[in-house]
Design a protein around this motif. Structure first.
Motif, PDB file in Angstrom:
ATOM      1  N   HIS A 173      43.622  30.469 -32.056  1.00 59.88           N
ATOM      2  CA  HIS A 173      44.750  29.588 -32.906  1.00 59.88           C
ATOM      3  C   HIS A 173      44.906  29.992 -34.278  1.00 59.88           C
ATOM      4  CE1 HIS A 173      47.252  25.946 -34.055  1.00 59.88           C
ATOM      5  NE2 HIS A 173      46.430  25.913 -34.939  1.00 59.88           N
ATOM      6  N   LEU A 174      43.775  30.410 -35.223  1.00 58.61           N
ATOM      7  CA  LEU A 174      43.842  30.762 -36.309  1.00 58.61           C
ATOM      8  C   LEU A 174      44.177  32.265 -36.590  1.00 58.61           C
ATOM      9  CD1 LEU A 174      40.724  28.960 -37.699  1.00 58.61           C
ATOM     10  CD2 LEU A 174      43.029  28.255 -37.947  1.00 58.61           C
ATOM     11  N   ARG A 175      43.802  33.011 -35.732  1.00 55.84           N
ATOM     12  CA  ARG A 175      44.149  34.507 -36.143  1.00 55.84           C
ATOM     13  C   ARG A 175      45.319  34.885 -36.460  1.00 55.84           C
ATOM     14  NH1 ARG A 175      41.769  36.358 -31.573  1.00 55.84           N
ATOM     15  NH2 ARG A 175      39.552  36.300 -32.482  1.00 55.84           N
ATOM     16  N   PRO A 176      46.626  34.417 -35.798  1.00 53.71           N
ATOM     17  CA  PRO A 176      47.913  34.683 -36.306  1.00 53.71           C
ATOM     18  C   PRO A 176      48.299  34.149 -37.729  1.00 53.71           C
ATOM     19  CG  PRO A 176      47.697  33.608 -34.156  1.00 53.71           C
ATOM     20  CD  PRO A 176      46.577  33.681 -34.571  1.00 53.71           C
ATOM     21  N   GLN A 177      47.328  33.149 -38.254  1.00 50.83           N
ATOM     22  CA  GLN A 177      47.746  32.508 -39.482  1.00 50.83           C
ATOM     23  C   GLN A 177      46.921  33.441 -40.500  1.00 50.83           C
ATOM     24  OE1 GLN A 177      47.065  28.172 -39.398  1.00 50.83           O
ATOM     25  NE2 GLN A 177      47.052  28.247 -37.206  1.00 50.83           N
ATOM     26  N   ILE A 178      46.199  34.128 -40.134  1.00 49.81           N
ATOM     27  CA  ILE A 178      45.236  34.790 -41.197  1.00 49.81           C
ATOM     28  C   ILE A 178      46.254  35.920 -41.514  1.00 49.81           C
ATOM     29  CG2 ILE A 178      43.210  36.109 -41.621  1.00 49.81           C
ATOM     30  CD1 ILE A 178      42.010  34.428 -39.715  1.00 49.81           C
ATOM     31  N   LYS A 179      46.393  36.298 -42.874  1.00 47.45           N
ATOM     32  CA  LYS A 179      47.155  37.492 -43.414  1.00 47.45           C
ATOM     33  C   LYS A 179      46.119  38.388 -44.133  1.00 47.45           C
ATOM     34  CE  LYS A 179      50.788  38.667 -46.976  1.00 47.45           C
ATOM     35  NZ  LYS A 179      51.561  38.104 -47.800  1.00 47.45           N
ATOM     36  N   ALA A 187      44.490  42.486 -51.838  1.00 44.51           N
ATOM     37  CA  ALA A 187      44.074  41.360 -52.224  1.00 44.51           C
ATOM     38  C   ALA A 187      44.379  40.658 -53.447  1.00 44.51           C
ATOM     39  CB  ALA A 187      42.550  41.381 -52.009  1.00 44.51           C
ATOM     40  N   PHE A 188      44.369  41.557 -54.629  1.00 43.97           N
ATOM     41  CA  PHE A 188      44.704  41.148 -56.008  1.00 43.97           C
ATOM     42  C   PHE A 188      46.023  40.926 -55.976  1.00 43.97           C
ATOM     43  CE2 PHE A 188      40.746  43.410 -57.345  1.00 43.97           C
ATOM     44  CZ  PHE A 188      40.147  42.253 -57.876  1.00 43.97           C
ATOM     45  N   ASP A 189      46.941  41.612 -55.348  1.00 44.01           N
ATOM     46  CA  ASP A 189      48.305  41.325 -55.520  1.00 44.01           C
ATOM     47  C   ASP A 189      48.509  40.087 -54.785  1.00 44.01           C
ATOM     48  OD1 ASP A 189      48.618  43.875 -56.760  1.00 44.01           O
ATOM     49  OD2 ASP A 189      49.233  45.002 -54.771  1.00 44.01           O
ATOM     50  N   ALA A 190      48.115  39.751 -53.688  1.00 39.91           N
ATOM     51  CA  ALA A 190      48.249  38.480 -53.159  1.00 39.91           C
ATOM     52  C   ALA A 190      47.736  37.322 -54.072  1.00 39.91           C
ATOM     53  CB  ALA A 190      47.291  38.491 -51.785  1.00 39.91           C
ATOM     54  N   ILE A 191      46.673  37.511 -54.749  1.00 33.88           N
ATOM     55  CA  ILE A 191      46.390  36.428 -55.669  1.00 33.88           C
ATOM     56  C   ILE A 191      47.356  36.227 -56.830  1.00 33.88           C
ATOM     57  CG2 ILE A 191      44.426  35.931 -57.385  1.00 33.88           C
ATOM     58  CD1 ILE A 191      42.339  37.231 -55.424  1.00 33.88           C
ATOM     59  N   LYS A 192      47.664  37.391 -57.452  1.00 28.61           N
ATOM     60  CA  LYS A 192      48.438  37.147 -58.430  1.00 28.61           C
ATOM     61  C   LYS A 192      49.858  36.544 -57.755  1.00 28.61           C
ATOM     62  CE  LYS A 192      47.264  41.367 -60.804  1.00 28.61           C
ATOM     63  NZ  LYS A 192      47.887  42.823 -60.995  1.00 28.61           N
ATOM     64  N   GLU A 193      50.347  36.654 -56.615  1.00 28.39           N
ATOM     65  CA  GLU A 193      51.529  36.110 -56.109  1.00 28.39           C
ATOM     66  C   GLU A 193      51.586  34.903 -55.868  1.00 28.39           C
ATOM     67  OE1 GLU A 193      53.565  36.708 -51.826  1.00 28.39           O
ATOM     68  OE2 GLU A 193      53.242  38.534 -52.586  1.00 28.39           O
ATOM     69  N   ALA A 194      50.269  34.398 -55.588  1.00 29.77           N
ATOM     70  CA  ALA A 194      50.121  32.873 -55.344  1.00 29.77           C
ATOM     71  C   ALA A 194      49.869  32.496 -56.567  1.00 29.77           C
ATOM     72  CB  ALA A 194      48.751  32.776 -54.367  1.00 29.77           C
TER      73      ALA A 194
END
Length: 195
Positions: A173-179, A187-194
């Motif tokens: 269930h969770l696997r498709p929700q994990i980016k 990872a840093f780009d994702a943090i900045k985006e969030a």
């Protein structure tokens, strides 16, 4: 990880040659693994709240996992004077010299085995007393008495199998929700985006 631990314990208990001391040495970490998986399942409850199948499977074993947590607490961690006294009353053999012919190291090992047996039985039987409506154990448990041993092992096996199934369902269930991100920069780009 939790699922892998539980798969390991499935194999351990399927071995027909496991002795009592080995059984206990495997039971302690198994109860800890079951409790850790319970904590994990509780921790991801927000992410699985819309999945009816997972919720149904979780509900089926919630009380079983609570029992395992109780046993883990009594056997593995929260030994207090009251519980040790109860264990000594349950298995007074652990207090007596066994025989004049028994070598000292064998006597000490047997005494420890008897006390370990008493801890397990006291935990199970005090759970029965504290939870009179439970239906896991039909009567007081003597872990070396074959029908009682089977009853306890069937309980542990059931909880283990249901938990493995539940953890697999949660992972699916969770696997498709994990980016997943591409390396550290991703990872840093994702943090900045969030932010």
């Amino acid at each position: 990880y939790f699922r892998q631990e539980l798969l390991f314990f499935r194999g351990v208990y399927q071995s027909k040659s496991i002795g009592f001391f080995d059984f206990f040495m495997k039971l302690k970490p198994h109860l800890i693994a079951l409790n850790n998986s319970k904590d994990f399942i509780d921790g991801v409850s927000f992410y699985i709240k819309d999945n009816e199948t997972i919720l149904k499977n979780r509900k089926q074993i919630t009380l079983h996992l609570e029992c395992c947590k109780y046993l883990r607490n009594k056997i593995c961690g929260h030994l207090d004077d009251t519980f040790c006294e109860m264990a000594k009353k349950w298995e007074p053999t652990s207090l007596y010299k066994l025989s004049l012919e028994t070598p000292r190291e064998d006597e000490n090992k047997l005494r420890v085995d008897f006390f370990i047996k008493a801890l397990i039985e006291s935990a199970i039987n005090s759970y029965r007393i504290d939870n009179p409506t439970q239906s896991f154990f039909c009567s007081e448990i003597d872990i070396l008495y074959p029908p009682n041993h089977k009853e306890f092992m069937d309980f542990i096996g059931y909880v283990n199998e249901k938990n493995i199934q539940l953890l697999s369902n949660i992972a699916d269930h969770l696997r498709p929700q994990i980016k997943f991100h591409d390396g550290l920069k991703g990872a840093f780009d994702a943090i900045k985006e969030a932010a």
